[in-house]
Design a protein around this motif. Structure first.
Motif, PDB file in Angstrom:
ATOM      1  N   ASP A 358       4.913  -5.276  -2.884  1.00 34.92           N
ATOM      2  CA  ASP A 358       4.464  -4.652  -2.593  1.00 34.92           C
ATOM      3  C   ASP A 358       4.977  -5.012  -1.184  1.00 34.92           C
ATOM      4  O   ASP A 358       5.680  -4.582  -0.461  1.00 34.92           O
ATOM      5  CB  ASP A 358       2.851  -5.048  -1.793  1.00 34.92           C
ATOM      6  N   GLY A 359       5.591  -6.098  -0.490  1.00 37.05           N
ATOM      7  CA  GLY A 359       6.182  -6.484   0.729  1.00 37.05           C
ATOM      8  C   GLY A 359       7.658  -5.535   0.891  1.00 37.05           C
ATOM      9  O   GLY A 359       7.353  -5.579   1.385  1.00 37.05           O
ATOM     10  N   LEU A 360       7.843  -6.485  -0.628  1.00 45.36           N
ATOM     11  CA  LEU A 360       9.224  -5.735  -0.858  1.00 45.36           C
ATOM     12  C   LEU A 360       9.512  -4.045  -0.560  1.00 45.36           C
ATOM     13  O   LEU A 360      10.363  -3.831   0.189  1.00 45.36           O
ATOM     14  CB  LEU A 360       9.818  -5.794  -2.222  1.00 45.36           C
ATOM     15  N   VAL A 361       8.860  -3.503  -1.084  1.00 41.07           N
ATOM     16  CA  VAL A 361       8.273  -1.825  -1.218  1.00 41.07           C
ATOM     17  C   VAL A 361       7.861  -1.442   0.023  1.00 41.07           C
ATOM     18  O   VAL A 361       8.881  -0.899   1.204  1.00 41.07           O
ATOM     19  CB  VAL A 361       7.457  -1.240  -1.216  1.00 41.07           C
ATOM     20  N   GLN A 362       6.966  -1.985   1.254  1.00 37.85           N
ATOM     21  CA  GLN A 362       6.630  -2.313   2.847  1.00 37.85           C
ATOM     22  C   GLN A 362       7.844  -2.248   3.456  1.00 37.85           C
ATOM     23  O   GLN A 362       8.418  -1.395   4.146  1.00 37.85           O
ATOM     24  CB  GLN A 362       6.122  -2.466   3.170  1.00 37.85           C
ATOM     25  N   ARG A 363       8.682  -2.761   3.067  1.00 39.62           N
ATOM     26  CA  ARG A 363       9.775  -2.782   4.202  1.00 39.62           C
ATOM     27  C   ARG A 363      11.143  -2.419   4.109  1.00 39.62           C
ATOM     28  O   ARG A 363      11.958  -2.246   4.523  1.00 39.62           O
ATOM     29  CB  ARG A 363      10.190  -5.116   4.013  1.00 39.62           C
ATOM     30  N   ALA A 364      11.132  -2.235   2.607  1.00 43.74           N
ATOM     31  CA  ALA A 364      12.747  -0.728   2.245  1.00 43.74           C
ATOM     32  C   ALA A 364      12.196   0.077   2.829  1.00 43.74           C
ATOM     33  O   ALA A 364      12.930   0.474   3.946  1.00 43.74           O
ATOM     34  CB  ALA A 364      11.690  -0.648   0.822  1.00 43.74           C
ATOM     35  N   VAL A 365      10.776   0.548   2.881  1.00 42.65           N
ATOM     36  CA  VAL A 365      10.849   2.194   3.895  1.00 42.65           C
ATOM     37  C   VAL A 365      10.989   1.563   4.839  1.00 42.65           C
ATOM     38  O   VAL A 365      11.158   2.713   5.676  1.00 42.65           O
ATOM     39  CB  VAL A 365       9.113   2.149   3.632  1.00 42.65           C
ATOM     40  N   ALA A 366      10.404   0.612   6.034  1.00 43.55           N
ATOM     41  CA  ALA A 366      10.533   0.197   7.419  1.00 43.55           C
ATOM     42  C   ALA A 366      11.890   0.078   7.621  1.00 43.55           C
ATOM     43  O   ALA A 366      12.951   0.418   8.759  1.00 43.55           O
ATOM     44  CB  ALA A 366      10.001  -1.419   7.547  1.00 43.55           C
ATOM     45  N   ALA A 367      12.924  -0.388   6.353  1.00 43.23           N
ATOM     46  CA  ALA A 367      14.625  -0.328   6.823  1.00 43.23           C
ATOM     47  C   ALA A 367      15.132   1.296   6.598  1.00 43.23           C
ATOM     48  O   ALA A 367      16.163   0.921   6.747  1.00 43.23           O
ATOM     49  CB  ALA A 367      14.795  -1.291   5.918  1.00 43.23           C
ATOM     50  N   GLY A 368      14.734   1.916   6.158  1.00 41.51           N
ATOM     51  CA  GLY A 368      15.117   3.917   6.251  1.00 41.51           C
ATOM     52  C   GLY A 368      14.649   3.948   5.428  1.00 41.51           C
ATOM     53  O   GLY A 368      15.185   5.361   4.435  1.00 41.51           O
TER      54      GLY A 368
END
Length: 500
Positions: A358-368
């Motif tokens: 989940d952390g990887l997914v949320q950071r991916a969204v934050a990164a664009g």
């Protein structure tokens, strides 16, 4: 799934509160400390495994050393074939009990236990028993004259010695048997340690060996442990000759460094970030098939597979269309009770792993990146919804890091050269795939990808007779096939003068 009150484990125990034993020097033993095994689908307790320490590990290594040095295990080919035949039969005779334990402890779906989670791994034992019947352990090199004297030369293959085998949690039967069967066929003795997240199923294999085979005491030792010092002992002990490990690249690097002190033979099956390239020549029906393949592949065992294609590379002009098709397929994935015949995807192994995903997914969204579907935690159990991230930057964290969850990163490309550059833009090189109408073009693209395995239009390479392993930081060496057997053999060259 059958009620936990009625499901039986190996030895006839109920799966609620199962207790397994270590196998050390032919004895089934326990310890005061235990590991609690958790059902990842319900968060309930499956049972308890002994938590071995350094003392038990050293005893196991000593037993393996003694069995290798003082018995004829390493030289008696016919006896090894006999014992492998027995092990294969024992696994088949107990397959239903092993199936229920695999479903409950690993979170593997019932469907997968009829394939790579259980049924296929059992056939690895059959393969190596049969290979040993025909493999040439001696090769004549002919005679040569040196300074007027004839010399006869030949090469013999012999067992490499004591093997320390350390496995991961995701496919415990596959990983254990892909190490154990060829090592035993080669004449090695083994200390096998399963993952502390799935200890019971690995210990069950040891119990079958103890109860149903003639494998001598000390030849196979099976441990479960949560103590990192146990792994350190296995990889540094001077009486261990070979280390084989399946797990993360981070741990693999540490093992390689630790084993260097005694120059052990090391082979490693590590991480992956494999790419599926969809070429621009597919007809619409094939495009739909590629989208379905990508979606169902990433959700196999909830994405907990090192060789899964976790990146999908699609032509830039078709990116949005592919995203719609893949998203629609991901939303069709059935997830839930892994014991239900209709369930396609089970849970992640632990809450810790789910948080990482989940952390990887949320950071991916934050990164664009665009979250097209999924990205949700579902409880009880450690479920994560099938997830598609579109418009992913090929240099971003989500495109570079191994997720080990049902998360697919979609990356647009411009032409074949661009797709190859993106696919090779990874520290890993385990697997990959390409889909295209022109097979020769697809194969040509595949040959440019730096990976150890590769699939053309959905071709399946994962069978006992085919070598499996990776390039770059995906590992060293190969499992399965003849190559997997030879990892456990040493080559010795002989020469003798020929008397006239």
């Amino acid at each position: 799934m059958a009620s936990q009150d009625t499901v039986q484990a190996v030895g006839g125990e109920s799966l609620t509160g199962v207790r397994k034993h270590l196998l050390i020097d032919g004895n089934l033993i326990t310890t005061e400390r235990t590991i609690t095994s958790i059902d990842p689908a319900t968060e309930g307790v499956v049972g308890y495994a002994p938590d071995a320490g350094v003392e038990e590990t050293e005893v196991a290594i000593a037993a393996a050393r003694r069995a290798f040095d003082t018995t004829d295990w390493s030289t008696n080919v016919e006896f090894r074939i006999h014992c492998l035949d027995q092990l294969h039969k024992a696994l088949l005779d107990n397959i239903e009990e092993l199936r229920e334990l695999t479903i409950t402890e690993v979170g593997a779906t019932r469907m997968l236990t009829h394939a790579n989670q259980l049924a296929a791994p059992i056939e690895i034992v059959r393969y190596y028993a049969d290979l040993l019947r025909t493999y040439p352990l001696r090769e004549e090199m002919g005679e040569i004259e040196v300074r007027g004297q004839q010399h006869r030369r030949w090469v013999e293959k012999e067992a490499a010695g004591v093997v320390a085998a350390i496995t991961a949690y995701n496919y415990p039967n596959q990983l254990a048997l892909a190490k154990l069967a060829p090592a035993l066929a080669a004449g090695c003795t083994v200390v096998l340690k399963g993952s502390p997240d799935t200890p019971l199923i690995t210990l069950a294999l040891g119990e079958l060996i103890a109860r149903y085979t003639d494998i001598p005491a000390g030849v196979v030792n099976v441990l479960s442990s949560s103590d990192v010092a146990v792994g350190e002992t296995m990889t540094t002990h001077p009486d261990v000759d070979v280390v084989t490990f399946t797990g993360s690249t981070v741990v693999g690097k540490k093992i390689m460094a630790a084993a260097s002190g005694t120059l052990k033979r090391v082979f490693l099956e590590l991480g992956g970030k494999s790419a599926l390239i969809v070429l621009d020549d597919l007809e619409e029906s094939d495009v739909a098939m590629a989208a379905m393949f990508a979606a169902f592949s990433i959700c196999s065992h909830a994405g907990q597979g090192c060789a899964l294609t976790t990146r999908i590379l699609v032509p830039r002009t078709q990116h949005d269309h592919f995203a719609e098709l893949v998203s629609a397929n991901l939303q069709r994935i059935t997830y839930g009770d892994p014991g239900d015949q209709g369930t396609y995807m089970g849970p992640l192994i632990t809450e810790r792993q789910r948080e990482k995903v989940d952390g990887l997914v949320q950071r991916a969204v934050a990164a664009g990146a665009t979250l097209v579907t999924g990205g949700e935690k579902v409880s009880p159990g450690f479920f994560y919804t099938p997830t598609l991230l579109a418009g992913v930057d090929p240099d971003s964290e989500i495109a570079q890091e191994e997720v080990f969850g049902p998360v697919l990163a979609m990356i647009p490309y411009d032409d074949d050269d661009h797709a190859v550059r993106i696919a090779n833009n990874s520290a890993f090189g385990l697997s990959g795939g390409v889909m295209g109408k022109d097979e020769e073009r697809a194969i040509a693209v595949g040959r440019r990808i730096r990976t150890g395995t590769f699939s053309i239009n959905g071709g399946n390479y994962f069978t006992p007779d085919v070598p499996f392993g990776g390039f770059k930081q995906s590992g060293i060496g190969r499992e399965m096939g003849t190559a997997g057997f030879e990892e456990f053999l040493e080559t010795k060259t002989f020469a003798a003068t020929v008397k006239s």
